[in-house]
Each structure stands twice: as structure tokens, then as C-alpha cells.
Motif scaffolding. Structure first.
Motif, PDB file in Angstrom:
ATOM      1  N   ALA A 428       0.851  -1.200   0.000  1.00 30.02           N
ATOM      2  CA  ALA A 428       0.000   0.000   0.000  1.00 30.02           C
ATOM      3  C   ALA A 428       0.877   1.236   0.000  1.00 30.02           C
ATOM      4  CB  ALA A 428      -0.916   0.006   1.222  1.00 30.02           C
ATOM      5  N   LEU A 429       0.533   2.192  -0.887  1.00 29.34           N
ATOM      6  CA  LEU A 429       1.192   3.488  -0.887  1.00 29.34           C
ATOM      7  C   LEU A 429       0.409   4.436   0.014  1.00 29.34           C
ATOM      8  CD1 LEU A 429       2.733   2.444  -3.451  1.00 29.34           C
ATOM      9  CD2 LEU A 429       2.677   4.831  -4.224  1.00 29.34           C
ATOM     10  N   ARG A 430       1.149   5.204   0.804  1.00 26.92           N
ATOM     11  CA  ARG A 430       0.454   6.151   1.674  1.00 26.92           C
ATOM     12  C   ARG A 430      -0.216   7.226   0.834  1.00 26.92           C
ATOM     13  NH1 ARG A 430       2.892  10.113   6.438  1.00 26.92           N
ATOM     14  NH2 ARG A 430       0.853  10.813   7.203  1.00 26.92           N
ATOM     15  N   ARG A 431      -1.473   7.481   1.145  1.00 29.45           N
ATOM     16  CA  ARG A 431      -2.232   8.516   0.444  1.00 29.45           C
ATOM     17  C   ARG A 431      -2.059   9.859   1.154  1.00 29.45           C
ATOM     18  NH1 ARG A 431      -7.705   4.886   0.631  1.00 29.45           N
ATOM     19  NH2 ARG A 431      -7.173   3.356  -0.977  1.00 29.45           N
ATOM     20  N   ARG A 432      -2.353  10.925   0.404  1.00 28.00           N
ATOM     21  CA  ARG A 432      -2.289  12.258   1.017  1.00 28.00           C
ATOM     22  C   ARG A 432      -3.398  12.371   2.060  1.00 28.00           C
ATOM     23  NH1 ARG A 432       1.250  15.517  -1.147  1.00 28.00           N
ATOM     24  NH2 ARG A 432       2.093  15.014  -3.211  1.00 28.00           N
ATOM     25  N   VAL A 450      -3.992 -12.158  -0.442  1.00 24.27           N
ATOM     26  CA  VAL A 450      -3.033 -13.126  -0.985  1.00 24.27           C
ATOM     27  C   VAL A 450      -3.189 -14.464  -0.267  1.00 24.27           C
ATOM     28  CG1 VAL A 450      -0.583 -13.655  -1.312  1.00 24.27           C
ATOM     29  CG2 VAL A 450      -1.403 -11.312  -1.645  1.00 24.27           C
ATOM     30  N   LYS A 451      -3.335 -14.422   1.049  1.00 27.35           N
ATOM     31  CA  LYS A 451      -3.509 -15.654   1.824  1.00 27.35           C
ATOM     32  C   LYS A 451      -4.731 -16.439   1.332  1.00 27.35           C
ATOM     33  CE  LYS A 451      -0.425 -15.213   5.348  1.00 27.35           C
ATOM     34  NZ  LYS A 451       0.618 -16.212   5.680  1.00 27.35           N
ATOM     35  N   ARG A 452      -5.831 -15.718   1.131  1.00 23.84           N
ATOM     36  CA  ARG A 452      -7.066 -16.384   0.704  1.00 23.84           C
ATOM     37  C   ARG A 452      -6.939 -16.972  -0.701  1.00 23.84           C
ATOM     38  NH1 ARG A 452      -9.420 -12.199   3.861  1.00 23.84           N
ATOM     39  NH2 ARG A 452      -9.371 -10.754   2.099  1.00 23.84           N
ATOM     40  N   GLU A 453      -6.062 -16.368  -1.503  1.00 22.57           N
ATOM     41  CA  GLU A 453      -5.918 -16.823  -2.882  1.00 22.57           C
ATOM     42  C   GLU A 453      -4.842 -17.897  -3.035  1.00 22.57           C
ATOM     43  OE1 GLU A 453      -5.129 -13.240  -4.987  1.00 22.57           O
ATOM     44  OE2 GLU A 453      -7.126 -12.380  -4.623  1.00 22.57           O
ATOM     45  N   GLY A 454      -4.271 -18.374  -1.894  1.00 20.49           N
ATOM     46  CA  GLY A 454      -3.323 -19.477  -1.979  1.00 20.49           C
ATOM     47  C   GLY A 454      -1.925 -19.190  -1.496  1.00 20.49           C
ATOM     48  N   ARG A 455      -1.689 -17.982  -0.976  1.00 20.08           N
ATOM     49  CA  ARG A 455      -0.388 -17.601  -0.417  1.00 20.08           C
ATOM     50  C   ARG A 455       0.676 -17.446  -1.513  1.00 20.08           C
ATOM     51  NH1 ARG A 455      -2.076 -22.023   2.652  1.00 20.08           N
ATOM     52  NH2 ARG A 455      -2.966 -21.476   4.675  1.00 20.08           N
ATOM     53  N   ASP A 456       1.966 -17.173  -1.055  1.00 20.14           N
ATOM     54  CA  ASP A 456       3.123 -17.132  -1.956  1.00 20.14           C
ATOM     55  C   ASP A 456       2.910 -16.132  -3.094  1.00 20.14           C
ATOM     56  OD1 ASP A 456       5.640 -17.739  -2.910  1.00 20.14           O
ATOM     57  OD2 ASP A 456       4.937 -19.464  -4.087  1.00 20.14           O
ATOM     58  N   GLY A 457       2.584 -14.888  -2.754  1.00 15.50           N
ATOM     59  CA  GLY A 457       2.360 -13.906  -3.814  1.00 15.50           C
ATOM     60  C   GLY A 457       2.330 -12.488  -3.269  1.00 15.50           C
ATOM     61  N   VAL A 458       2.000 -11.541  -4.168  1.00 20.00           N
ATOM     62  CA  VAL A 458       1.973 -10.110  -3.861  1.00 20.00           C
ATOM     63  C   VAL A 458       0.648  -9.533  -4.310  1.00 20.00           C
ATOM     64  CG1 VAL A 458       3.100  -7.890  -4.232  1.00 20.00           C
ATOM     65  CG2 VAL A 458       4.462  -9.967  -4.228  1.00 20.00           C
ATOM     66  N   ARG A 459       0.126  -8.604  -3.522  1.00 17.00           N
ATOM     67  CA  ARG A 459      -1.126  -7.932  -3.892  1.00 17.00           C
ATOM     68  C   ARG A 459      -1.004  -6.457  -3.545  1.00 17.00           C
ATOM     69  NH1 ARG A 459      -6.687  -9.427  -4.224  1.00 17.00           N
ATOM     70  NH2 ARG A 459      -7.819  -7.540  -4.860  1.00 17.00           N
ATOM     71  N   LEU A 460      -1.346  -5.575  -4.512  1.00 14.79           N
ATOM     72  CA  LEU A 460      -1.382  -4.145  -4.272  1.00 14.79           C
ATOM     73  C   LEU A 460      -2.747  -3.775  -3.717  1.00 14.79           C
ATOM     74  CD1 LEU A 460      -0.003  -1.329  -4.589  1.00 14.79           C
ATOM     75  CD2 LEU A 460      -1.044  -1.219  -6.880  1.00 14.79           C
ATOM     76  N   ALA A 461      -2.775  -3.002  -2.636  1.00 16.73           N
ATOM     77  CA  ALA A 461      -4.047  -2.594  -2.035  1.00 16.73           C
ATOM     78  C   ALA A 461      -4.890  -1.847  -3.048  1.00 16.73           C
ATOM     79  CB  ALA A 461      -3.775  -1.736  -0.804  1.00 16.73           C
ATOM     80  N   ASP A 462      -6.195  -2.003  -2.945  1.00 13.39           N
ATOM     81  CA  ASP A 462      -7.114  -1.346  -3.866  1.00 13.39           C
ATOM     82  C   ASP A 462      -6.937   0.158  -3.833  1.00 13.39           C
ATOM     83  OD1 ASP A 462      -8.168  -3.787  -4.557  1.00 13.39           O
ATOM     84  OD2 ASP A 462      -9.799  -3.673  -3.075  1.00 13.39           O
ATOM     85  N   SER A 463      -7.010   0.770  -5.003  1.00 16.89           N
ATOM     86  CA  SER A 463      -6.935   2.228  -5.080  1.00 16.89           C
ATOM     87  C   SER A 463      -8.260   2.808  -4.602  1.00 16.89           C
ATOM     88  CB  SER A 463      -6.664   2.656  -6.532  1.00 16.89           C
ATOM     89  OG  SER A 463      -5.437   2.126  -6.966  1.00 16.89           O
ATOM     90  N   PRO A 464      -8.240   4.044  -4.112  1.00 14.26           N
ATOM     91  CA  PRO A 464      -9.473   4.667  -3.638  1.00 14.26           C
ATOM     92  C   PRO A 464     -10.466   4.884  -4.765  1.00 14.26           C
ATOM     93  CG  PRO A 464      -7.699   6.294  -3.753  1.00 14.26           C
ATOM     94  CD  PRO A 464      -7.080   4.983  -4.021  1.00 14.26           C
TER      95      PRO A 464
END
Length: 464
Positions: A428-432, A450-464
Motif C-alpha cells: 500500500a502506498l500512503r495517500r495524502r 493473498v492468503k485467501r488466494e493461496g499464499r506465496d504472492g503479492v497484492r497491491l491494495a485497492d486504489s481509492p
């Protein structure tokens, strides 16, 4: 008490004084024969007003700063002070019985420059105006005699050592401490060039080397002199190497050294050596050598204290298992996060509970240590990794774009695989205007996706 008798008594006694200290003592003794006052003579020595002679009280202050107390005020201003209500004066320094009247007159050199103060205090009321005049006349007589005897005494070697010891204790870093040590060694020993030699695997690292002699010493000094001092203790020279056998010290003599004090600093196995050298032929007296030994002892004590404090600070800000900084310092770091530029990567070791339950906590700890090293190796210079929980890590990285942050997350996933483990990473990138804690919660939410989708991966937090 006839004033003329007091002044003539003081003048007669001062005439017999052979030293400044004796003059002060005789003046105080003469005055004390004519009044029950508590009397002290203070002279300016280096950066303090030092009590040279006193009478009438059980205890006196050894010294005060020139800006302290009524005596300091009289010295600084060059004008007499009279206090009839000492408790109302903000500069009054209490010591001993309750005082009713205080009179303090500056002691002046013939040039008019203040060189000290004569202080008198009474527990019962006295004629303050009379005693002001008398104190000023006694101080004038004393100032004249001090000038005849060569002026105020110089700071003694013991006083210099004490001053430097205080500075050593106050040093806040190794650099400041080493600088203080070499300056103190020069001042206390009277020799020109102090050098602190710290042994290394390939020789000795030298500190405080300055001037032509120091530079020549840097080029020539080997391990022999340092090793000898560490093994056998303090030594010093007793004459000119041109006429005495200097065998074994050729490296020093070739550099131009004619006089030296060598003192070990700290334990023989890990300590350093303080060398104080000079191009002139000087024979240090044993008292000077003893003072340098005391300096070396104080220096090592202070250095050890600094290392202990640094270790405690490290433990306070670092995880003792992995060596990574932990949650306390993490909170400080994310508080400085830059909106749209700083990314938080929440990292969780997959199935870590199973490792602990199956193989025990010792095996789990080993996994965490290996994982910390693997993750740290995948980060760029300037990126920071923290352990904030049992198997929870957070990386704080500055990036130009969101995909740069997810790329770092992919490297972390790959690094975990190299040690036979997997991790889930939320980014997650910090928002203003966003609190850092909320940024971390969004990174955690992405991690659990990522855990729910099977682990061992990367997920970017949803944009606003």
C-alpha cells in the motif's frame, strides 16, 4: 573592632607571604581574628572561581562558575555586593548556617581586571556599610600582594585532569571522546603530540595524529611499541636517545621522537595504547605519568559506557532475534512516510504456526532468522525492514510508481523461496492526508487477500 588595626594586621601578614595561596590564607586568618564572619577568598583559575582560603565555617564550596553566586556576580561586574536579605537574592548560594548579612568585594589586579573575590558572611546583623569599605580595602591589599607574587596561581595538573575527566564523562560519541582524550593527554603531560593507537588485525589505527611529528609517526609506527605497552604496561623515557640505548624503539626515534609516555588503555587483549611524544628531550616525572594513567583509566571507563549505552539503544530499537529494527522504531519511520511515494509492504511467513507446532519454537526462531536475512538481501539500499510481530515483517520503501513497489514485493517472494519458504505480501502506498496506521491496515488487507488466494504472492491494495 578598630578598622585601622584590622587593616594594619592584614597588611603586615601579607608582607610575609611567599606564595599567592599563603597570601590568601594569611589575609583570611587576619580578618577572622577581628570578626566572627565566615570568610572565603576565591581566585579565578582557568574557568572557575576556586576557593584558595577560608575560615569560620565547617564546609566551603571548592569552586563555582564565574557566573554563579554573589561572589561570581562581584567578580564579573568588578563591583562590591551587599546583601541584607540573602533569601531574596536569586544568586545566593546557601551552605551552612542561616546568613543575616553577606558582603563580597572583587579582588582586582593593578590594571583593574577582576582576578577573584573576597566573601564575608555573618549569622548576626553587622554594620554592612563599614564592612563593605573594609572588605574593599582588604581585597585591594590582597590584589596588590598577589600581583607582586606573580598573579593568580595557574591551574594545577590535578585540576586540569579533573576538568578533562568531566569532559570525558560528558562525551556523547566515540569521536568526541577520542578528541577529548588526546587533548587532555597533551594538556596533562606537557608533551606536544598525543596519539591513541588502537590495534587492528594489520597493525594499529592512529587517532589524534597532528603536526609534522605526528605525521612522521603515522608513517613509521608499527606494532612493536603498541604490543609492548599493552603487554607490559606503562613506560616513559628518561633521557636523550642520542646518548642512551633506544634499542627496540627505532621506529619512534627515526620519526623524531625524543621523549615519550606510553600508557595502555583498557584490557590487554582488547585495549588501545596512549602514546604522548615530543621532539624535545623531556624527562616526565612519575607524578605526571600517574596522572596520564588515571586519564587512560577514565577514558576506557567512558568508552565502555558509550558502548554499553549504544548496545542498550540497539536492543531498545532492534529485535534481539533477527537484528532487525522492531515496532518502536517502525512507528517513528512510518510517521515520516511521504504521501504517494512511501510504500508499506506487509509480509507474513506462510504456515509459520505449523512450523512451530511441528518442529518447536527453536526451529521457528531459526526460520525467522533465515527469513530476515533473505528478505533484507532482496531490498535495495535505503529500503528498511522491520519485524513487528511473531512472523510479521514490514518493509518501508520509497518508490516513484505503484508497480515499482509491487516489483520489490515480487523480489521478497522470490527471496523467501530461496530458503525453501513462502511469504504473502500486501502493498500500500500512503495517500495524502492518510494516517500511517491506515496505510498499514490497507497493506495488511492486501496481504490477507493473498492468503485467501493461496499464499506465496503479492497484492497491491485497492486504489481509492
Amino acid at each position: 573592632m578598630p578598622p585601622d588595626l584590622l587593616l594594619s594586621d592584614v597588611a603586615a601578614r601579607l608582607a610575609t607571604a611567599a606564595t599567592v595561596s599563603e597570601a590568601c590564607a594569611l589575609a583570611v586568618d587576619a580578618a577572622s581574628r577581628h570578626t566572627p564572619a565566615m570568610i572565603a577568598t576565591l581566585l579565578h583559575v582557568h574557568d572557575r572561581l576556586r576557593c584558595v582560603a577560608a575560615a569560620g565555617s565547617w564546609q566551603v564550596y571548592s569552586s563555582i562558575r564565574p557566573a554563579e553566586g554573589v561572589a561570581g556576580r562581584a567578580f564579573t561586574s568588578g563591583k562590591s555586593e551587599v546583601l541584607l536579605a540573602v533569601g531574596n537574592d536569586p544568586d545566593y548560594i546557601s551552605l551552612g548556617p542561616e546568613v543575616a548579612v553577606e558582603v563580597c568585594a572583587p579582588i582586582l589586579a593593578p590594571s583593574g581586571q577582576p582576578i577573584g573575590a573576597l566573601n564575608l558572611e555573618w549569622t548576626e546583623p553587622v554594620d554592612a556599610d563599614l564592612w563593605r569599605d573594609l572588605a574593599e580595602q582588604i581585597a585591594e591589599l590582597l590584589g596588590e600582594r598577589i600581583a607582586q607574587l606573580g598573579g593568580p596561581p595557574a591551574e594545577s595538573r590535578g585540576e586540569r585532569l579533573l576538568r578533562h575527566a568531566v569532559a570525558l564523562t560528558a562525551a556523547g560519541s566515540d569521536r568526541e571522546l577520542l578528541s577529548t582524550v588526546v587533548e587532555a593527554a597533551r594538556d596533562v603531560s606537557g608533551l606536544s603530540t598525543p596519539v591513541l593507537a588502537v590495534p587492528t588485525r594489520v597493525g594499529a589505527r592512529l587517532y589524534g595524529v597532528d603536526g609534522p611529528l605526528g605525521q612522521r609517526l603515522r608513517a613509521r609506527l608499527g606494532t612493536r611499541t603498541v604490543a609492548r605497552a599493552r603487554r607490559h604496561g606503562t613506560s616513559y623515557t628518561i633521557g636523550d636517545p642520542a646518548s642512551l640505548d633506544a634499542h627496540g624503539f627505532e621506529e619512534l626515534v627515526d620519526a623524531g621522537v625524543r621523549s615519550m609516555i606510553a600508557v595502555p588503555v583498557g584490557p590487554v587483549d582488547i585495549g588501545a595504547v596512549l602514546l604522548i611524544v615530543d621532539e624535545g628531550v623531556v624527562t616526565p616525572d612519575p607524578a605526571t605519568v600517574n596522572l596520564v594513567e588515571l586519564l587512560a583509566t577514565q577514558a576506557w571507563t567512558c568508552l565502555d559506557r558509550l558502548k554499553t549505552l549504544e548496545h542498550l539503544r540497539e536492543r531498545a530499537t532492534s529485535d534481539p532475534l533477527t537484528g532487525l529494527r522492531h515496532q518502536g522504531s517502525f512507528g517513528e519511520r512510518i510517521a515520516r512516510a511521504t504521501p504517494d511515494r512511501t510504500a508499506l509492504l506487509a509480509i507474513d511467513v506462510d504456515q509459520f504456526k505449523t512450523i512451530n507446532d511441528t518442529y518447536g519454537h527453536q526451529a521457528g526462531d531459526q526460520v525467522l532468522v533465515e527469513m530476515a536475512r533473505a528478505l533484507q538481501s532482496a531490498l535495495r539500499h535505503g529500503d528498511e525492514l522491520y519485524r513487528i510481530g511473531g512472523d510479521e515483517f514490514v518493509a518501508v520503501v520509497d518508490v516513484a510508481r505503484p508497480d515499482e513497489a509491487t516489483g520489490i514485493g515480487e523480489r521478497l517472494v522470490s527471496a523467501a523461496r530461496t530458503i525453501g519458504r513462502t511469504v504473502s505480501v500486501g502493498v500500500a502506498l500512503r495517500r495524502r492526508g492518510e494516517a500511517p496506521e491506515l496505510t498499514l491496515r490497507r497493506a495488511d488487507a492486501a496481504l490477507y487477500d493473498v492468503k485467501r488466494e493461496g499464499r506465496d504472492g503479492v497484492r497491491l491494495a485497492d486504489s481509492p
